[in-house]
Design an enzyme around this catalytic site. Structure first.
Site, PDB file in Angstrom:
ATOM      1  N   ARG A 136       0.602  -0.760  -0.036  1.00 57.44           N
ATOM      2  CA  ARG A 136       0.399   0.133   0.442  1.00 57.44           C
ATOM      3  C   ARG A 136       0.964   1.680   0.133  1.00 57.44           C
ATOM      4  O   ARG A 136       0.970   2.156  -0.803  1.00 57.44           O
ATOM      5  CB  ARG A 136      -0.891  -0.131   1.332  1.00 57.44           C
ATOM      6  CG  ARG A 136      -1.769   1.216   1.477  1.00 57.44           C
ATOM      7  CD  ARG A 136      -2.409   1.209   2.572  1.00 57.44           C
ATOM      8  NE  ARG A 136      -3.456   2.426   3.078  1.00 57.44           N
ATOM      9  CZ  ARG A 136      -2.748   3.574   4.041  1.00 57.44           C
ATOM     10  NH1 ARG A 136      -1.404   2.950   4.792  1.00 57.44           N
ATOM     11  NH2 ARG A 136      -3.634   4.629   4.059  1.00 57.44           N
TER      12      ARG A 136
ATOM     13  N   GLN B 219     -19.122   6.863   0.185  1.00 51.25           N
ATOM     14  CA  GLN B 219     -18.744   7.634   1.775  1.00 51.25           C
ATOM     15  C   GLN B 219     -19.522   9.024   1.915  1.00 51.25           C
ATOM     16  O   GLN B 219     -20.106   9.443   2.089  1.00 51.25           O
ATOM     17  CB  GLN B 219     -17.380   7.034   1.840  1.00 51.25           C
ATOM     18  CG  GLN B 219     -17.324   5.913   2.530  1.00 51.25           C
ATOM     19  CD  GLN B 219     -14.974   5.625   2.842  1.00 51.25           C
ATOM     20  OE1 GLN B 219     -14.502   6.431   1.834  1.00 51.25           O
ATOM     21  NE2 GLN B 219     -14.881   4.237   3.939  1.00 51.25           N
TER      22      GLN B 219
ATOM     23  N   SER C 233     -17.738  -5.051   7.603  1.00 51.17           N
ATOM     24  CA  SER C 233     -17.537  -3.893   8.553  1.00 51.17           C
ATOM     25  C   SER C 233     -15.968  -4.071   9.242  1.00 51.17           C
ATOM     26  O   SER C 233     -15.806  -4.320   9.922  1.00 51.17           O
ATOM     27  CB  SER C 233     -18.785  -4.551   9.940  1.00 51.17           C
ATOM     28  OG  SER C 233     -18.945  -4.059  11.262  1.00 51.17           O
TER      29      SER C 233
ATOM     30  N   SER D 108     -11.237   0.667  12.226  1.00 52.30           N
ATOM     31  CA  SER D 108     -11.223   2.200  11.994  1.00 52.30           C
ATOM     32  C   SER D 108     -11.413   3.489  12.976  1.00 52.30           C
ATOM     33  O   SER D 108     -11.174   4.724  12.982  1.00 52.30           O
ATOM     34  CB  SER D 108     -11.857   3.048  10.599  1.00 52.30           C
ATOM     35  OG  SER D 108     -13.619   2.505  11.280  1.00 52.30           O
TER      36      SER D 108
ATOM     37  N   HIS E 182     -26.024 -20.477  11.052  1.00 52.02           N
ATOM     38  CA  HIS E 182     -25.330 -22.011  11.222  1.00 52.02           C
ATOM     39  C   HIS E 182     -26.025 -23.092  10.310  1.00 52.02           C
ATOM     40  O   HIS E 182     -25.607 -24.544  10.149  1.00 52.02           O
ATOM     41  CB  HIS E 182     -24.703 -22.117  12.278  1.00 52.02           C
ATOM     42  CG  HIS E 182     -23.793 -22.793  13.051  1.00 52.02           C
ATOM     43  ND1 HIS E 182     -23.495 -24.201  11.862  1.00 52.02           N
ATOM     44  CD2 HIS E 182     -22.815 -23.473  14.007  1.00 52.02           C
ATOM     45  CE1 HIS E 182     -22.396 -25.122  12.373  1.00 52.02           C
ATOM     46  NE2 HIS E 182     -22.287 -24.823  13.742  1.00 52.02           N
TER      47      HIS E 182
ATOM     48  N   ASP F 297     -20.820 -24.539   7.405  1.00 51.02           N
ATOM     49  CA  ASP F 297     -20.786 -24.923   9.180  1.00 51.02           C
ATOM     50  C   ASP F 297     -19.325 -24.781   8.536  1.00 51.02           C
ATOM     51  O   ASP F 297     -18.807 -23.620   8.629  1.00 51.02           O
ATOM     52  CB  ASP F 297     -20.583 -26.739   8.673  1.00 51.02           C
ATOM     53  CG  ASP F 297     -19.763 -26.805   7.314  1.00 51.02           C
ATOM     54  OD1 ASP F 297     -18.429 -26.494   6.834  1.00 51.02           O
ATOM     55  OD2 ASP F 297     -20.790 -27.720   6.802  1.00 51.02           O
TER      56      ASP F 297
END
Length: 524
Positions: free
Chosen positions: A310, A416, A437, A441, A494, A498
């Site tokens: 990055r 955003q 999520s 941040s 679930h 699995d």
């Protein structure tokens, strides 16, 4: 053409029958007249179309059955054109402007601002043949400079609204005009025009927005109007009886009040505050989501290589000339870690498409005998949870599998910006197949995310931190080095996923993030 000729022939035959009935007794049994004159009177053309058209609230998708009317842009008697805005509604996803399908005069509004409108039901009537008369087209409140008072009348203002000369000099022309208006003038529906942020402020301060005089464009209520209204209200409430002087505040340490001052403040008080529209949406969505049996899987991912990659790419973006490259990605000047994580999740979905599916319970037995099924989806539409001034929103990046890192970063930046401004559309918020999520941040390390309805998995990303670790270079295994580590927390449905399947998919994401150069081999 056939019906036109037939209609004229029947009319001509009936005219002959009526003539015979008047001149010859018993002519109703004439062979050419099988229908009596009394029955002929019942024949008429097709019913004329109604001039008043009810406009139905259209279905905006995602199973939404009702919307809140935020504000009206029209009043009864107002002239509207086709595609001109009628009102703004707030759904469980976002706010939308509803436009008119017809040109005409508004006759009836079925709902007031703040009420819930049902999808598929009329919410406004429009007369498509009417014209706005002079009385209907007059503004509901005359402008201030045209308002004339009788010689014996004068605007009466409460004592709290009297302004000193020094204060009048500092007021803007808009505020002076607002204070010089008669206090009891009628307010139309345009008095409740306001942005969602202003409406949230009204709910926070317990203010009825219809009582506030808007000083913005077209009578729009601004934040300054709300604050001025609250100041006047508090001043009027303090006038009737002088309150005893409050004791001097106790000194605080580090910005926190002492326990003694809290105990001396009096008994516990509770204030009831209604949920905002975004909170209501989250309440309903999370209530439905928690009916899904969850299980949590956590993993620790080494970000060291991604940090270096990055850093190199951001240097390239900084030195590149503006406007170079694709127009859709030209505005990207800096990359965050989130586009790499989103792309890694998309690459894992190709190997484990069950995480991109949804469960169809089919409770009514339509087409499957009432048995639950899995519906696989071809596009990777990844939702990104965002913390906005309005609350938690989850806009969706569409078709991530066909995007590169710069394209994902550009779309993420666009969403955003719209989320912060409260201008996300239903299309921006719908169609998600899996969610990411990024709580890191803000500062969280571990989390237990809740699976979104109509999805089977969600990834929660914690904060990145520096930790000491042993080197993995051959011959230097005893050497301690610094590593950037981040925790990934997965939750899955679930009922259909699995633990082994989710663990293998998480390993794919981990391998790609720890060796981000692998993404180059999978560019499309």
């Amino acid at each position: 053409m056939f019906w036109s000729h037939s209609y004229r022939a029947v009319r001509q035959q009936w005219r002959v029958c009526k003539t015979l009935a008047r001149r010859v007794p018993g002519a109703s049994h004439y062979p050419l007249c099988p229908i009596s004159p009394s029955m002929a009177r019942a024949f008429h053309a097709a019913r004329p179309l109604l001039a008043v058209k009810p406009v139905l609230l259209a279905d905006i998708g995602e199973g939404i059955v009702e919307c809140e009317i935020i504000q009206w842009f029209v009043e009864p008697g107002a002239r509207v054109e086709e595609f001109s805005p009628l009102c703004e509604v707030q759904s469980d996803k976002a706010s939308v402007e509803i436009t008119s399908r017809f040109a005409g005069v508004v006759k009836k509004l079925y709902y007031e601002a703040g009420e819930m409108a049902k999808v598929g039901k009329p919410f406004v009537d429009i007369d498509i043949e009417g014209d706005a008369n002079e009385q209907d087209t007059k503004p509901s409140t005359p402008p201030v400079h045209q308002t004339e008072l009788a010689p014996t009348q004068a605007p009466v203002r409460p004592a709290a609204e009297e302004t000193a000369p020094a204060q009048v000099a500092s007021l803007t022309a808009r505020e002076v005009a607002a204070q010089s208006e008669p206090a009891g003038r009628p307010k139309g529906k345009h008095a409740t025009l306001a942005t969602p942020a202003v409406r949230h402020l009204c709910k926070t301060l317990n203010v009825d927005i219809s009582e506030v005089e808007g000083t913005g464009k077209d009578g729009r209520v601004l934040k300054e109007d709300i604050q001025r209204f609250v100041a006047r209200r508090d001043a009027r409430a303090a006038e009737p009886a002088a309150q005893p002087e409050a004791p001097a505040p106790q000194p605080t340490v580090g910005g926190f009040g002492s326990p003694e001052s809290a105990l001396a403040a009096g008994p516990q008080q509770e204030t009831r505050v209604p949920l905002t529209r975004t909170q209501e949406m989250m309440f309903k969505t999370m209530t439905r989501s928690l009916s899904i049996p969850h299980f949590l899987y956590a993993d620790e991912v080494d970000f060291t290589s991604l940090v270096e990659l990055r850093s190199r790419l951001n240097k390239v973006l900084t030195t590149s000339s503006p406007g170079s490259g694709d127009a859709s990605t030209a505005e990207v000047t800096k990359l965050s870690y989130l586009p790499f994580i989103i792309k890694a999740v998309s690459m894992a979905l190709y190997k484990y498409p069950i995480l991109n599916a949804r469960v169809d319970v089919d409770p009514n037995g339509n087409g499957n005998g009432g048995k639950p099924t899995l519906i696989y989806r071809s596009h990777h539409n990844i939702g990104v949870a965002m913390d906005t001034p309005q609350g938690l929103l989850v806009p969706v990046i569409k078709n991530v599998g066909a995007r590169n890192i710069l394209s994902i970063a550009s779309e993420l930046s666009r969403l955003q910006s719209l989320a912060r401004a409260g201008r996300l559309t239903p299309d921006d918020m719908s169609g998600g197949t899996i969610t990411v999520s990024n709580i890191g941040s803000i500062g969280g390390t571990y989390l237990s995310p809740v699976v979104v309805e109509r999805e089977v998995a969600i990834l929660g990303v914690g904060r990145m931190r520096d930790v000491p670790a042993f080197s993995d270079v051959p011959g230097e295994e005893d050497k301690v080095v610094r590593r950037q580590v981040c925790n990934f927390s997965w939750s899955a449905d679930h009922r259909v996923v699995d633990g082994a399947t989710l663990a293998r998919a998480a390993q794919v994401v981990r391998a790609i993030v720890e060796e981000p150069d692998v993404m180059v081999m999978h560019l499309r």
